[in-house]
Design a protein around this motif. Sequence first.
Motif, PDB file in Angstrom:
ATOM      1  N   ILE A  40       0.713  -1.282  -0.019  1.00 39.04           N
ATOM      2  CA  ILE A  40      -0.087  -0.046   0.046  1.00 39.04           C
ATOM      3  C   ILE A  40       1.048   1.059  -0.041  1.00 39.04           C
ATOM      4  O   ILE A  40       0.628   2.223  -0.570  1.00 39.04           O
ATOM      5  CB  ILE A  40      -0.901  -0.057   1.180  1.00 39.04           C
ATOM      6  CG1 ILE A  40      -1.910  -1.181   1.112  1.00 39.04           C
ATOM      7  CG2 ILE A  40      -1.542   1.209   1.292  1.00 39.04           C
ATOM      8  CD1 ILE A  40      -2.847  -1.446   2.484  1.00 39.04           C
ATOM      9  N   ALA A  41       2.018   1.159   0.904  1.00 35.85           N
ATOM     10  CA  ALA A  41       2.732   2.233   0.525  1.00 35.85           C
ATOM     11  C   ALA A  41       3.430   2.625  -0.590  1.00 35.85           C
ATOM     12  O   ALA A  41       3.561   3.579  -1.155  1.00 35.85           O
ATOM     13  CB  ALA A  41       4.000   2.099   1.807  1.00 35.85           C
ATOM     14  N   ASP A  42       3.846   1.601  -1.076  1.00 37.28           N
ATOM     15  CA  ASP A  42       4.437   1.714  -2.615  1.00 37.28           C
ATOM     16  C   ASP A  42       3.380   2.192  -3.517  1.00 37.28           C
ATOM     17  O   ASP A  42       3.731   3.132  -4.550  1.00 37.28           O
ATOM     18  CB  ASP A  42       5.061   0.364  -3.043  1.00 37.28           C
ATOM     19  CG  ASP A  42       6.268  -0.206  -2.206  1.00 37.28           C
ATOM     20  OD1 ASP A  42       6.925   0.615  -1.638  1.00 37.28           O
ATOM     21  OD2 ASP A  42       6.328  -1.456  -2.326  1.00 37.28           O
ATOM     22  N   ALA A  43       2.008   1.741  -3.388  1.00 36.15           N
ATOM     23  CA  ALA A  43       1.145   2.453  -4.315  1.00 36.15           C
ATOM     24  C   ALA A  43       1.026   3.803  -3.902  1.00 36.15           C
ATOM     25  O   ALA A  43       0.707   4.588  -4.924  1.00 36.15           O
ATOM     26  CB  ALA A  43      -0.148   1.528  -3.975  1.00 36.15           C
ATOM     27  N   ALA A  44       1.106   4.208  -2.681  1.00 35.67           N
ATOM     28  CA  ALA A  44       0.775   5.797  -2.296  1.00 35.67           C
ATOM     29  C   ALA A  44       1.840   6.489  -3.041  1.00 35.67           C
ATOM     30  O   ALA A  44       1.603   7.464  -3.613  1.00 35.67           O
ATOM     31  CB  ALA A  44       0.683   5.816  -0.728  1.00 35.67           C
ATOM     32  N   LEU A  45       3.230   5.978  -3.167  1.00 39.20           N
ATOM     33  CA  LEU A  45       4.343   6.591  -3.651  1.00 39.20           C
ATOM     34  C   LEU A  45       4.147   6.735  -4.982  1.00 39.20           C
ATOM     35  O   LEU A  45       4.488   7.815  -5.812  1.00 39.20           O
ATOM     36  CB  LEU A  45       5.393   6.067  -3.289  1.00 39.20           C
ATOM     37  CG  LEU A  45       5.927   6.458  -1.587  1.00 39.20           C
ATOM     38  CD1 LEU A  45       7.133   5.346  -1.509  1.00 39.20           C
ATOM     39  CD2 LEU A  45       6.038   7.833  -1.342  1.00 39.20           C
ATOM     40  N   ALA A  46       3.822   5.729  -5.757  1.00 37.10           N
ATOM     41  CA  ALA A  46       3.448   5.647  -7.111  1.00 37.10           C
ATOM     42  C   ALA A  46       2.301   6.713  -7.756  1.00 37.10           C
ATOM     43  O   ALA A  46       2.517   7.151  -8.551  1.00 37.10           O
ATOM     44  CB  ALA A  46       3.109   4.004  -7.617  1.00 37.10           C
ATOM     45  N   ALA A  47       1.262   6.840  -6.785  1.00 38.61           N
ATOM     46  CA  ALA A  47       0.403   7.805  -6.962  1.00 38.61           C
ATOM     47  C   ALA A  47       0.448   9.221  -6.807  1.00 38.61           C
ATOM     48  O   ALA A  47      -0.033  10.112  -7.486  1.00 38.61           O
ATOM     49  CB  ALA A  47      -1.062   7.493  -6.239  1.00 38.61           C
ATOM     50  N   ASP A  48       1.790   9.483  -6.113  1.00 35.55           N
ATOM     51  CA  ASP A  48       2.305  10.927  -6.150  1.00 35.55           C
ATOM     52  C   ASP A  48       3.574  10.918  -6.275  1.00 35.55           C
ATOM     53  O   ASP A  48       4.507  10.959  -5.236  1.00 35.55           O
ATOM     54  CB  ASP A  48       1.550  11.491  -4.763  1.00 35.55           C
ATOM     55  CG  ASP A  48       0.361  11.326  -4.570  1.00 35.55           C
ATOM     56  OD1 ASP A  48      -0.333  12.194  -5.368  1.00 35.55           O
ATOM     57  OD2 ASP A  48      -0.269  10.984  -3.615  1.00 35.55           O
ATOM     58  N   PRO A  49       4.048  10.882  -7.420  1.00 34.42           N
ATOM     59  CA  PRO A  49       5.717  10.751  -7.736  1.00 34.42           C
ATOM     60  C   PRO A  49       6.359  11.955  -6.923  1.00 34.42           C
ATOM     61  O   PRO A  49       5.728  13.025  -7.373  1.00 34.42           O
ATOM     62  CB  PRO A  49       5.625  10.658  -9.003  1.00 34.42           C
ATOM     63  CG  PRO A  49       4.277  10.236  -9.673  1.00 34.42           C
ATOM     64  CD  PRO A  49       3.396  10.777  -8.701  1.00 34.42           C
ATOM     65  N   GLY A  50       7.499  11.979  -6.551  1.00 31.38           N
ATOM     66  CA  GLY A  50       8.214  12.907  -6.121  1.00 31.38           C
ATOM     67  C   GLY A  50       8.087  13.401  -4.547  1.00 31.38           C
ATOM     68  O   GLY A  50       8.721  14.391  -4.343  1.00 31.38           O
ATOM     69  N   ARG A  51       6.986  12.795  -4.160  1.00 29.80           N
ATOM     70  CA  ARG A  51       6.536  13.078  -2.645  1.00 29.80           C
ATOM     71  C   ARG A  51       6.914  11.807  -1.688  1.00 29.80           C
ATOM     72  O   ARG A  51       7.452  10.938  -2.190  1.00 29.80           O
ATOM     73  CB  ARG A  51       5.206  13.333  -2.672  1.00 29.80           C
ATOM     74  CG  ARG A  51       4.818  14.541  -3.424  1.00 29.80           C
ATOM     75  CD  ARG A  51       3.315  14.542  -3.752  1.00 29.80           C
ATOM     76  NE  ARG A  51       2.616  15.062  -2.484  1.00 29.80           N
ATOM     77  CZ  ARG A  51       2.170  16.446  -1.923  1.00 29.80           C
ATOM     78  NH1 ARG A  51       3.020  17.421  -2.762  1.00 29.80           N
ATOM     79  NH2 ARG A  51       1.516  16.755  -0.725  1.00 29.80           N
ATOM     80  N   VAL A  52       6.844  12.014  -0.404  1.00 31.48           N
ATOM     81  CA  VAL A  52       7.157  11.144   0.566  1.00 31.48           C
ATOM     82  C   VAL A  52       5.903  11.068   1.420  1.00 31.48           C
ATOM     83  O   VAL A  52       5.333  11.920   1.501  1.00 31.48           O
ATOM     84  CB  VAL A  52       8.487  12.005   1.313  1.00 31.48           C
ATOM     85  CG1 VAL A  52       9.862  11.983   0.437  1.00 31.48           C
ATOM     86  CG2 VAL A  52       8.152  13.067   2.202  1.00 31.48           C
ATOM     87  N   LEU A  53       6.241   9.578   2.154  1.00 28.00           N
ATOM     88  CA  LEU A  53       4.812   9.318   2.886  1.00 28.00           C
ATOM     89  C   LEU A  53       5.268   9.887   4.136  1.00 28.00           C
ATOM     90  O   LEU A  53       6.268  10.136   5.046  1.00 28.00           O
ATOM     91  CB  LEU A  53       4.970   7.769   3.103  1.00 28.00           C
ATOM     92  CG  LEU A  53       4.171   6.981   2.136  1.00 28.00           C
ATOM     93  CD1 LEU A  53       4.498   5.443   2.241  1.00 28.00           C
ATOM     94  CD2 LEU A  53       2.710   7.305   2.315  1.00 28.00           C
ATOM     95  N   GLN A  54       4.097  10.444   4.749  1.00 32.17           N
ATOM     96  CA  GLN A  54       4.215  11.130   6.105  1.00 32.17           C
ATOM     97  C   GLN A  54       3.288  10.167   7.198  1.00 32.17           C
ATOM     98  O   GLN A  54       4.101   9.839   8.087  1.00 32.17           O
ATOM     99  CB  GLN A  54       3.493  12.401   6.192  1.00 32.17           C
ATOM    100  CG  GLN A  54       4.370  13.593   5.725  1.00 32.17           C
ATOM    101  CD  GLN A  54       3.599  14.894   5.871  1.00 32.17           C
ATOM    102  OE1 GLN A  54       2.401  15.147   5.606  1.00 32.17           O
ATOM    103  NE2 GLN A  54       4.456  15.877   6.744  1.00 32.17           N
TER     104      GLN A  54
END
Length: 376
Positions: free
Chosen positions: A64-78
């Motif tokens: 799920i974390a990888d999918a979140a980063l793929a959905a918002d390229p160039g950003r980081v997870l908080q």
Amino acid sequence: MKARTVRLWSLVHTWSSLIPTLFLLLLFVTGLPLIFHDEIDELLGYAPRPESSAGLPPAPVQRIADAALAADPGRVLQYISWDKDEPGLVTAFTNSAPNGKPDDATVRAFDAVRAKPLGLVGTGPMLIILKLHTDMFAGQAGKLFLGGMGLLLIVAIISGVVLYAPFTRRLRFATIRGHSSRRVRWLDWHNLLGVVTIMWALVVGATGVINTWAELMLNQWKTTELAQMVAAYGGKSAPSHLASLDDVVGRARQAAPGMDIAFIAFPGTPFSSSHHFVAFMRGNTPLTSRLLKPVLLDGETAVVADSRELPFYLQALLLSQPLHFGDYGGMPLKLIWAALDIMTIIVIGSGAYLWFARRPRRNSVASAVPVLCRPQ
């Protein structure tokens, strides 16, 4: 009461009511739709819903974390959070930096089983209403200002209770003098609805004030308890690589048996240190599900570093949040909250009307008594 005492209490009630009138109307008017924010978001199409997945195992958290980063390229997870009322949803917060501002975050819902994005969260008209209600688009200064208005509301309620009995003792309870002037009828309704909503208004006002101090409380926790938790790791830089979130979840659950994860704060975010994950665990009873227990984990190895209970002031904050909007008792309680909210709006509005429609003052002790309380 003596005339001087009446005069003092009357001044307190008058000005603690009049000064915050416009802001209290703003709070209670915007608070009314916020009671039903889930239902309104769903009706307007701003509430993502997962597909039916009965009996299927949840997807790995890392997926799920990888999918979140793929959905918002160039950003980081908080943060990654789990909704206790909707177990099929996982919410991911991404930002331009780990310590990015909350207003810059992108909040996206994911299917907990299929790990696919379901849409953005926290958009639409309810977001505007929420910002008006919490800080009037003025940030922390707006929150503290509204907290001050909430304190004046509490003072107005208490002073109104003190003055109620002396100035209504000649009337039967709940009397509405229908054959009197409009102003007198509004006075009776003002007093009656004020009595009906006393306890509710005190609870909502007090919990609202506590909520405005949330950021101050969080900063206090970070500089005291969290600083103690990470003291042994002082000087450690940001992780060169992040541990698997599946390891983080598994070890956090081992460290807090019988509890589940509410949300995970990534290293460098306001809820963690520069080197650690913090998993905030919740219980499984109606009360403990509202309280959180932080588990500190190494950002590279996921080894549990520390775990301790939150201080009393943060526990009070967590308990006050659902109580403020009445969202812990389902639709029946929400309807009761809405009815009491409408009554309070009438009390505030009628109080302002009675003040501006008051008769010319006379040179007597009675002239010092506010029209909101004086019997006719």
